[in-house]
Write an enzyme that holds these catalytic residues in place. Structure first.
Site, PDB file in Angstrom:
ATOM      1  N   PHE A 179     -14.647  64.646  13.167  1.00 33.45           N
ATOM      2  CA  PHE A 179     -15.201  66.100  12.804  1.00 33.45           C
ATOM      3  C   PHE A 179     -14.573  66.990  13.169  1.00 33.45           C
ATOM      4  O   PHE A 179     -15.149  67.961  14.029  1.00 33.45           O
ATOM      5  CB  PHE A 179     -16.718  66.004  13.285  1.00 33.45           C
ATOM      6  CG  PHE A 179     -17.406  64.700  12.834  1.00 33.45           C
ATOM      7  CD1 PHE A 179     -18.151  64.585  11.681  1.00 33.45           C
ATOM      8  CD2 PHE A 179     -17.545  63.558  13.845  1.00 33.45           C
ATOM      9  CE1 PHE A 179     -18.882  63.453  11.412  1.00 33.45           C
ATOM     10  CE2 PHE A 179     -18.126  62.599  13.465  1.00 33.45           C
ATOM     11  CZ  PHE A 179     -18.984  62.289  12.065  1.00 33.45           C
ATOM     12  N   ASP A 201     -11.864  65.084   8.984  1.00 35.53           N
ATOM     13  CA  ASP A 201     -12.848  65.975   8.602  1.00 35.53           C
ATOM     14  C   ASP A 201     -12.792  65.831   6.867  1.00 35.53           C
ATOM     15  O   ASP A 201     -12.066  65.482   6.453  1.00 35.53           O
ATOM     16  CB  ASP A 201     -12.538  67.311   9.061  1.00 35.53           C
ATOM     17  CG  ASP A 201     -13.743  68.292   8.943  1.00 35.53           C
ATOM     18  OD1 ASP A 201     -14.560  68.701  10.004  1.00 35.53           O
ATOM     19  OD2 ASP A 201     -14.556  68.559   7.687  1.00 35.53           O
ATOM     20  N   CYS A 305     -25.578  68.053  17.996  1.00 34.34           N
ATOM     21  CA  CYS A 305     -26.220  69.462  17.899  1.00 34.34           C
ATOM     22  C   CYS A 305     -27.375  69.758  17.354  1.00 34.34           C
ATOM     23  O   CYS A 305     -27.761  70.542  17.062  1.00 34.34           O
ATOM     24  CB  CYS A 305     -25.071  70.520  17.359  1.00 34.34           C
ATOM     25  SG  CYS A 305     -24.731  69.869  15.567  1.00 34.34           S
TER      26      CYS A 305
HETATM   27  N1  SAH Z   1     -15.499  70.302  16.776  1.00 28.94           N
HETATM   28  C1  SAH Z   1     -15.356  71.342  15.801  1.00 28.94           C
HETATM   29  C2  SAH Z   1     -16.511  71.418  15.069  1.00 28.94           C
HETATM   30  C3  SAH Z   1     -16.841  70.459  14.241  1.00 28.94           C
HETATM   31  S1  SAH Z   1     -18.394  70.846  13.361  1.00 28.94           S
HETATM   32  C4  SAH Z   1     -14.771  72.469  16.464  1.00 28.94           C
HETATM   33  O1  SAH Z   1     -14.579  72.568  17.991  1.00 28.94           O
HETATM   34  O2  SAH Z   1     -14.600  73.580  15.914  1.00 28.94           O
HETATM   35  C5  SAH Z   1     -18.527  69.453  12.085  1.00 28.94           C
HETATM   36  C6  SAH Z   1     -17.260  68.882  11.185  1.00 28.94           C
HETATM   37  O3  SAH Z   1     -17.830  67.846  10.462  1.00 28.94           O
HETATM   38  C7  SAH Z   1     -17.584  70.270  10.100  1.00 28.94           C
HETATM   39  O4  SAH Z   1     -16.270  70.653   9.891  1.00 28.94           O
HETATM   40  C8  SAH Z   1     -17.868  69.161   8.733  1.00 28.94           C
HETATM   41  O5  SAH Z   1     -17.046  69.660   7.507  1.00 28.94           O
HETATM   42  C9  SAH Z   1     -17.428  67.930   9.122  1.00 28.94           C
HETATM   43  N2  SAH Z   1     -18.026  66.705   8.575  1.00 28.94           N
HETATM   44  C10 SAH Z   1     -19.353  66.601   8.147  1.00 28.94           C
HETATM   45  N3  SAH Z   1     -19.781  65.173   7.826  1.00 28.94           N
HETATM   46  C11 SAH Z   1     -18.644  64.625   7.973  1.00 28.94           C
HETATM   47  C12 SAH Z   1     -18.299  63.402   7.746  1.00 28.94           C
HETATM   48  N4  SAH Z   1     -19.130  62.441   7.257  1.00 28.94           N
HETATM   49  N5  SAH Z   1     -16.920  63.173   7.867  1.00 28.94           N
HETATM   50  C13 SAH Z   1     -15.860  64.002   8.351  1.00 28.94           C
HETATM   51  N6  SAH Z   1     -16.413  64.937   8.544  1.00 28.94           N
HETATM   52  C14 SAH Z   1     -17.748  65.609   8.443  1.00 28.94           C
END
Ligand code: SAH
Length: 360
Positions: A179, A201, A305
């Site tokens: 993610f 992601d 979160c």
């Molecule tokens: N750790 C990051 C923030 C993560 S936010 C930072 O420090 O900036 C969560 C992310 O998960 C988003 O970018 C979203 O696009 C992604 N996401 C949501 N569901 C997902 C899935 N099933 N598989 C992969 N990515 C996913």
């Protein structure tokens, strides 16, 4: 009289309290609250920590429904309640006088606005329109932020302290940044000398910025995704996988891949109480997979979160995952949102980001 609040006729939360004193809500009330919130962030000024942080965190700063984030010379606002919306003009005028900036941009495109009967609104509120990308620095790393189209107001500012923390465990390590969004944790790990970083992601757009952020922090923006490991001549390797974490981690498990540091920072899985059981299953699933990918002595940084997911429940989910994975994990630190995202002592809903740093 109990106090004074803002009435939201269409919301399930009919009234949000703005003051428990007999106060008139007017421009000077708002100026006072904004000045206090901004003053509390003075710790970031003059320090070499970052030029991107939350200036106003809604209820916790006495302004329910108002978010103001600073990204270098730009401010980005979200108005999530009818009360905040009502005072938008005054808020923008006062912000202009309190914070020197090139422009103030609105990103009121959140689902919660629908519950308040408010339409999505984005655009320039004051000054110049922001560029497509704004460069920020955080603990020595540089990031491009897309405040117009990015998630939240463009960057997950709430994870700043945790991005800094995982640097301690990154040198010479293979890192899985699940993610990843625009690279956040992985870029920090790379800066601390990680051998490799694998970002995963679902958003192609986020991965494009993750690639560019990697370049920005390595060969002076040369466009290559390869950096140089701290204190070593061996280049670091970055991999950007566009896919679903649930599937990609399963695939890694089947291929026998493993990592020294696994970061799991999923989006909010639970939006309502009704969705909590399903969300808990999702958290358990990714944690089970993430734990299985850890090498002996490896570190897991796992987050939730979802405000509805209490720290106790999250702890239980992660420990259940470890039991099912038949791995012995120890918590070395409990994690939370950064200090520019305070939580009102009597507004526990404000505590939403929780994490566990565990060692195998
Ligand atoms: N750790 C990051 C923030 C993560 S936010 C930072 O420090 O900036 C969560 C992310 O998960 C988003 O970018 C979203 O696009 C992604 N996401 C949501 N569901 C997902 C899935 N099933 N598989 C992969 N990515 C996913």
């Amino acid at each position: 009289m109990m106090g004074i609040g803002a009435y939201s006729p269409e919301s399930q939360i009919r009234i949000r309290m703005w003051s428990f004193e007999e106060r008139e809500i007017n421009a000077s009330f708002i100026a006072e609250r904004l000045a206090a919130a901004i003053g509390a962030r003075a710790i970031f000024l003059g320090e070499d920590v970052t030029n991107a942080y939350r200036l106003v965190n809604a209820e916790a700063d006495g302004l329910p429904g108002l978010i103001v984030d600073r990204y270098a010379d730009w401010l980005v606002c979200q108005f999530t309640t009818t009360g905040a919306e009502r005072w938008k003009h005054e808020i923008v005028e006062i912000l202009r006088t309190l914070v020197p900036c090139q422009g103030i941009y609105e990103r009121s495109d959140l689902d919660v606005r629908e519950h308040e009967g408010l339409a999505y609104t984005t655009g320039v509120l004051s000054g110049l329109p922001p560029p497509n990308r704004i460069e920020i620095t955080e603990h020595g790393c540089r990031y491009w932020v897309d405040v117009r189209e990015g998630q939240k107001t463009g960057f997950y500012l709430d994870q700043r302290d945790n991005r800094a923390l995982i640097k301690r465990y990154a040198n010479g390590r293979d890192v899985l940044n699940a993610f990843s969004y625009t690279g956040g944790f992985g870029i920090a790990a790379l800066a601390a000398g990680a051998s490799s970083v694998t970002h995963v992601d679902l958003s192609e757009r986020a991965l494009t910025l993750a690639r560019e952020n990697t370049a920005l922090n390595t060969c002076a923006g040369s466009g290559t995704a390869e950096g140089k490991k701290q204190g070593s001549d061996v280049p670091s390797v970055s991999d950007f996988i566009h896919g679903n974490v649930f599937e990609v981690l399963r695939q890694f498990r089947d291929e026998g891949r493993s990592f020294d540091l696994v970061v799991l920072d999923p989006p909010k899985f639970a939006d309502s109480r009704g969705g909590l059981v399903k969300a808990a299953r999702g958290y358990k699933d990714i944690n089970l997979l993430g734990i299985k990918l850890l090498r002996p002595g490896g570190i897991l940084a796992t987050f939730s979160c979802s405000g509805l997911m209490t720290p106790d429940l999250f702890h239980k989910v992660v420990s259940d995952a470890a039991v099912d994975a038949k791995r012995d994990l120890h918590i070395i630190r409990r994690l939370q949102q950064s200090e520019d995202h305070p939580e009102g002592l009597c507004f526990t809903e404000g505590f939403y980001l929780k994490g566990l740093l565990c060692r195998l």
